[in-house]
Structures are given as structure tokens and as C-alpha cells.
Write an enzyme that holds these catalytic residues in place. Structure first.
Site, PDB file in Angstrom:
ATOM      1  N   ARG A  37       0.882  -1.366   0.108  1.00 20.61           N
ATOM      2  CA  ARG A  37      -0.122   0.077  -0.034  1.00 20.61           C
ATOM      3  C   ARG A  37       0.561   1.143   0.255  1.00 20.61           C
ATOM      4  O   ARG A  37       0.327   2.434  -0.557  1.00 20.61           O
ATOM      5  CB  ARG A  37      -1.298   0.013   1.008  1.00 20.61           C
ATOM      6  CG  ARG A  37      -2.602  -1.066   1.050  1.00 20.61           C
ATOM      7  CD  ARG A  37      -2.391  -0.734   2.110  1.00 20.61           C
ATOM      8  NE  ARG A  37      -3.970  -1.469   1.898  1.00 20.61           N
ATOM      9  CZ  ARG A  37      -5.162  -2.038   2.746  1.00 20.61           C
ATOM     10  NH1 ARG A  37      -5.018  -1.789   3.892  1.00 20.61           N
ATOM     11  NH2 ARG A  37      -6.345  -2.312   3.080  1.00 20.61           N
ATOM     12  N   LYS A 201     -17.780 -16.681   5.514  1.00 16.97           N
ATOM     13  CA  LYS A 201     -18.982 -16.918   5.366  1.00 16.97           C
ATOM     14  C   LYS A 201     -20.516 -16.315   3.761  1.00 16.97           C
ATOM     15  O   LYS A 201     -20.067 -15.990   3.293  1.00 16.97           O
ATOM     16  CB  LYS A 201     -19.896 -15.736   6.508  1.00 16.97           C
ATOM     17  CG  LYS A 201     -19.649 -16.601   7.556  1.00 16.97           C
ATOM     18  CD  LYS A 201     -20.100 -15.735   8.711  1.00 16.97           C
ATOM     19  CE  LYS A 201     -19.921 -15.817  10.355  1.00 16.97           C
ATOM     20  NZ  LYS A 201     -20.302 -14.582  11.085  1.00 16.97           N
ATOM     21  N   GLY A 354      -7.791  -7.715   0.956  1.00 15.59           N
ATOM     22  CA  GLY A 354      -7.363  -8.813   2.083  1.00 15.59           C
ATOM     23  C   GLY A 354      -6.803  -9.748   2.622  1.00 15.59           C
ATOM     24  O   GLY A 354      -6.197 -10.279   1.650  1.00 15.59           O
ATOM     25  N   GLY A 377     -12.288  -4.162   1.396  1.00 12.86           N
ATOM     26  CA  GLY A 377     -13.865  -4.581   0.990  1.00 12.86           C
ATOM     27  C   GLY A 377     -13.966  -3.378   0.707  1.00 12.86           C
ATOM     28  O   GLY A 377     -15.369  -3.355   0.083  1.00 12.86           O
TER      29      GLY A 377
HETATM   30  P1  AMP Z   1     -13.625 -13.520   5.067  1.00 16.43           P
HETATM   31  O1  AMP Z   1     -12.825 -12.410   5.275  1.00 16.43           O
HETATM   32  O2  AMP Z   1     -15.421 -13.506   4.633  1.00 16.43           O
HETATM   33  O3  AMP Z   1     -13.259 -13.104   3.339  1.00 16.43           O
HETATM   34  O4  AMP Z   1     -13.548 -14.904   5.156  1.00 16.43           O
HETATM   35  C1  AMP Z   1     -12.026 -15.476   5.026  1.00 16.43           C
HETATM   36  C2  AMP Z   1     -11.709 -16.090   6.586  1.00 16.43           C
HETATM   37  O5  AMP Z   1     -11.928 -17.462   6.643  1.00 16.43           O
HETATM   38  C3  AMP Z   1     -10.104 -16.232   6.435  1.00 16.43           C
HETATM   39  O6  AMP Z   1     -10.039 -15.617   7.671  1.00 16.43           O
HETATM   40  C4  AMP Z   1     -10.237 -18.327   6.595  1.00 16.43           C
HETATM   41  O7  AMP Z   1      -9.292 -18.392   7.317  1.00 16.43           O
HETATM   42  C5  AMP Z   1     -11.881 -18.521   6.406  1.00 16.43           C
HETATM   43  N1  AMP Z   1     -12.324 -19.666   6.322  1.00 16.43           N
HETATM   44  C6  AMP Z   1     -11.791 -20.010   5.313  1.00 16.43           C
HETATM   45  N2  AMP Z   1     -11.941 -21.468   4.908  1.00 16.43           N
HETATM   46  C7  AMP Z   1     -12.863 -21.497   6.087  1.00 16.43           C
HETATM   47  C8  AMP Z   1     -13.668 -23.290   6.547  1.00 16.43           C
HETATM   48  N3  AMP Z   1     -14.211 -23.551   5.407  1.00 16.43           N
HETATM   49  N4  AMP Z   1     -14.166 -22.518   7.625  1.00 16.43           N
HETATM   50  C9  AMP Z   1     -13.443 -21.850   8.207  1.00 16.43           C
HETATM   51  N5  AMP Z   1     -13.494 -20.976   8.256  1.00 16.43           N
HETATM   52  C10 AMP Z   1     -12.753 -20.658   6.770  1.00 16.43           C
END
Ligand code: AMP
Length: 398
Positions: A37, A201, A354, A377
Site C-alpha cells: 500500500r 461466510k 484483504g 472491503g
Molecule cells: P472472509 O473474511 O469472509 O473473506 O473470510 C476469510 C476467512 O475465512 C479466513 O480467515 C479463513 O480462515 C476463513 N475460512 C476459509 N475457509 C473456511 C472454512 N472452511 N471454515 C472456517 N473458516 C474458513
């Protein structure tokens, strides 16, 4: 839509305020672990210096929540900036206090001043008009080069633009590049166009998925979000991450994909573990055979092969969100394999900021990707089809 360009400003010999995003990761010893960055801001800064400007830089760092917290000082960033610019960077002791205002006022041309962490001021995140006005009073021109925070209506991002007319404000080179890249990606991609969407999620990516569906040819799902889809399809997902309240939405996404002819890929096998820990007992199982109480923490080798096969003919790839818990070595393989495949492909490859940017850097593949966004984000909001509050005031009005 076009942005007001830094190149159209009459900058010669003037004082310029550049909002940067120096919110970089640091290790426990206070070392900057990824200065992408900071490096990305150098083009706009040097451009202004070459126009004989005096340059005032401002950024946030971490979440000090309106208080002065020493560990969130921008001093280490000033040092890195000095190395990158190969010139002295003067550091103000505050944001809009006596020291900052005096140094800003007296700043000679060809000199660089960095204000303290903008979020030491509570008004920054509250988009306080008084703070915007004081920041604006420091310079004759305002440049926003902080893509990573442009989805926030903050005092130095949105409020401040009201104090400059269209001849005195513009997007910096980084912001312009990010907006143009995502604009082209969404509106005019070279096809076939695939999106790889992962992360924890469904809720965090639902809007992006819905907005992307009519634009892409294929979608590959990974990470924790896959299990809400798998459960909706009737699979036993054990103790994997799931959002029961979003199962209808997941069905809707799959129905829409079918209706639009978008190829929708879900994992066919996963690395499942007894618990969410690096030392957990784990095994690879098909999506049909996840044991009760076990959780899927990565995509399995068959899924990696399947996704490679599906990605083989694509010309454009957008990747947002890891395929598994890549922070733990045991569950990083799926993400790393996909990262290698994406990096090796001859397609135009775009990685959202991210976690996905972090994982690509961990594998050492950042140079092999066509474009890595500096804003997780912010890029997600662009993919959701939203107008960013920090960008809207910098659009050329026709
Ligand atoms: P996000 O912030 O929604 O993009 O999610 C990123 C996070 O999702 C990372 O820290 C990963 O460790 C987590 N992640 C990826 N796959 C899984 C999974 N199967 N179960 C739980 N957490 C996960």
C-alpha cells in the site's frame, strides 16, 4: 464513468493534500510485513513533487478509536516512506493540532509532511465537517489515493471533498487504476470470465455473488461459505461453518445461476478435521461423507483438480476469498494450489484485497497476478455494484 484526474490539475508550485491508505500489516515487533500500500502511493506523491509541490500526506492506521495510541503512530510508516521516496519525510506530532497546522503552513515545495494517524481524531470516522474543513485548510488541492478506505464516508475521504471544487480535487493514480480495473472487469471482461469466491461466510459475499451472476460465465465456490450451499443440497456437512438462515438465499443463487446459464461449481471433497485447530486430526473426505461433528476446513484434492479443469479455458479470473483456513498450514493447501494455478494461467487475473491478497503474497506469487487490489472491503463493494462514497465526488459530471 471518468474520474477527475490528477493530470488535469494545475499543480505547479502548489500545496497538495493526498489522502493515502498506509494501513499496512505489522508483526509483533512493529515491522511492516507488506508495504504494497505504501509503494502503491509513490506514483502520485512523486508526480506532485515533480510538479514542484509541497506534499501533505494523511492516512489512518489500525483502530485507535479517536484516541492517541502510541502503537498506532504513523512513525514507522514515515521511515518506510523515506526509503521508498529516497527523501526526507517530516512527521507531524498530531493530525490537526498546533504542530500539524504549523508544519503544513510552513512546508516548502519539494518537501513531504506526514500527519499523524487520522483516527487519533474521533471526527475522522464520524465524517465530522469541522475536521474535514481543518484538513482541507492545509492545502490548495485534494487528491484521494486511498482506495482501501474509499468505501467509508470519513472526514478525510468524503467530507473533505466538499471543500474543493472540481479544479482542485482529483483521484490519485492508484485510486484511478483500481476503479478502472474493476470497472472493466465487471462491464467488459474478456470471456470466458470466472469468479472464484471463498472466505468464511455466505453473508459477507451474498451481494457480490448476486451482482456477479449475470456478468460471469463460471463461479467456483470455496471456503466456509461452500457448506451453506452443500447443506441446502441435502449433504451432511457435520460441524462445518453454516448459515442456516441463508439456505434459501443459497438456493436462489443456485437457481439464478442455472437460469442464466452460469456454470456453478461447489467442492466435491474437503479436508475435514475434528476441531478448528492446527493440531487437529484431519482427513480428506468426499462432500457426501463428512463425518458427524467434523468440520470442513479446506477444499480437497479432487476439488482442486475439478476447479483447475473448469478454469482451464477462462480468459479472465476474479478471485475473492480463500478456499480454506489458509492461516493454518494444514488447511492452506487448497488455497495455495489454486493460487499457483491462477498465477500460472495466461488469463487476466484479478485478486480482491484483504485475505486473498495476503495469501497470494504468502505463496510469493504476487508478481504473477495481473492485478492485486489494495482494498478488500472497497473492492467487495465495487463487486456488489455500489458507488463508493470517497469516489462519487471525484466523478467527472457530464
Ligand atoms: P472472509 O473474511 O469472509 O473473506 O473470510 C476469510 C476467512 O475465512 C479466513 O480467515 C479463513 O480462515 C476463513 N475460512 C476459509 N475457509 C473456511 C472454512 N472452511 N471454515 C472456517 N473458516 C474458513
Amino acid at each position: 464513468m471518468k474520474l477527475l484526474s490528477i493530470k488535469d490539475l494545475d499543480l505547479a508550485n502548489k500545496k497538495v493534500f493526498i489522502r493515502c491508505d498506509f494501513n499496512v500489516p505489522m508483526d509483533d515487533f512493529g515491522n511492516i510485513t507488506d508495504d504494497r500500500r505504501i509503494r502503491s502511493a509513490v506514483a502520485s506523491i512523486n508526480y506532485c513533487l515533480d510538479k514542484d509541490c509541497a506534499v501533505i500526506l494523511a492516512s489512518h492506521f489500525g483502530r485507535p478509536k479517536g484516541e492517541v495510541v502510541e502503537k498506532y503512530s504513523l512513525k514507522p510508516i514515515a521511515l518506510r516512506l523515506q526509503q521508498l521516496l529516497k527523501r526526507h519525510v517530516e512527521m507531524a506530532n498530531d493530525v490537526v493540532g498546533e504542530d500539524a497546522l504549523k508544519k503544513a503552513k510552513e512546508l516548502p515545495r519539494h518537501e513531504v509532511l506526514l500527519l499523524e494517524n487520522l483516527r487519533f481524531e474521533a471526527g475522522e470516522t464520524q465524517n465530522d465537517a469541522k475536521l474535514s474543513e481543518t484538513l482541507a485548510s492545509m492545502a490548495e488541492f485534494y487528491i484521494n489515493d486511498a482506495f482501501g478506505v474509499s468505501h467509508r464516508a470519513h472526514a478525510s475521504v468524503e467530507g473533505i471533498t466538499k471543500f474543493f471544487d472540481t479544479e482542485h480535487k482529483a483521484a490519485g493514480f492508484l485510486l484511478e487504476k483500481e476503479i478502472n480495473y474493476f470497472g472493466k472487469l465487471i462491464n467488459n471482461p474478456v470471456r470466458p470470465f470466472a469468479a472464484i469466491v471463498g472466505g468464511s461466510k455466505v453473508s459477507g459475499k451474498l451481494e457480490a455473488l448476486t451482482n456477479l451472476l449475470p456478468k460471469v460465465d463460471k463461479i467456483f465456490i470455496g471456503g466456509g461459505m461452500a457448506f451453506t450451499f452443500l447443506k441446502q443440497m441435502g449433504y451432511n456437512i457435520g460441524a462445518s461453518l453454516v448459515e442456516d438462515d441463508l439456505m434459501n438465499e443459497a438456493q436462489h443463487v443456485m437457481d439464478e445461476a442455472k437460469r442464466l446459464g452460469v456454470k456453478f461449481y461447489l467442492p466435491v471433497d474437503v479436508v475435514a478435521a475434528e476441531k478448528f485447530a492446527e493440531d487437529a486430526v484431519s482427513k480428506t473426505v468426499t462432500a457426501q461423507e463428512i463425518p458427524d461433528n467434523w468440520m470442513g476446513l479446506d477444499i480437497g484434492p479432487a476439488t482442486v483438480r475439478l476447479y483447475r479443469e473448469g478454469l482451464n479455458d477462462v480468459q479472465t479470473v476474479l478471485w475473492n476469498g480463500p478456499m480454506g483456513v489458509y492461516e493454518m498450514e494444514k488447511f492452506a493447501r487448497g488455497s495455495f494450489k489454486i493460487a499457483h494455478f491462477v498465477a500460472d494461467s495466461y488469463a487476466t487475473t484479478v485478486v480482491g484485497g484483504g485475505d486473498t491478497a495476503d495469501l497470494v503474497q504468502r505463496v510469493g506469487l504476487n508478481e504473477e497476478i495481473s492485478f492485486i487490489s489494495t482494498g478488500g472491503g472497497a473492492s467487495l463493494e465495487l463487486l456488489e455494484g455500489k458507488e463508493l462514497p470517497g469516489v462519487a465526488p471525484l466523478r467527472v459530471k457530464v
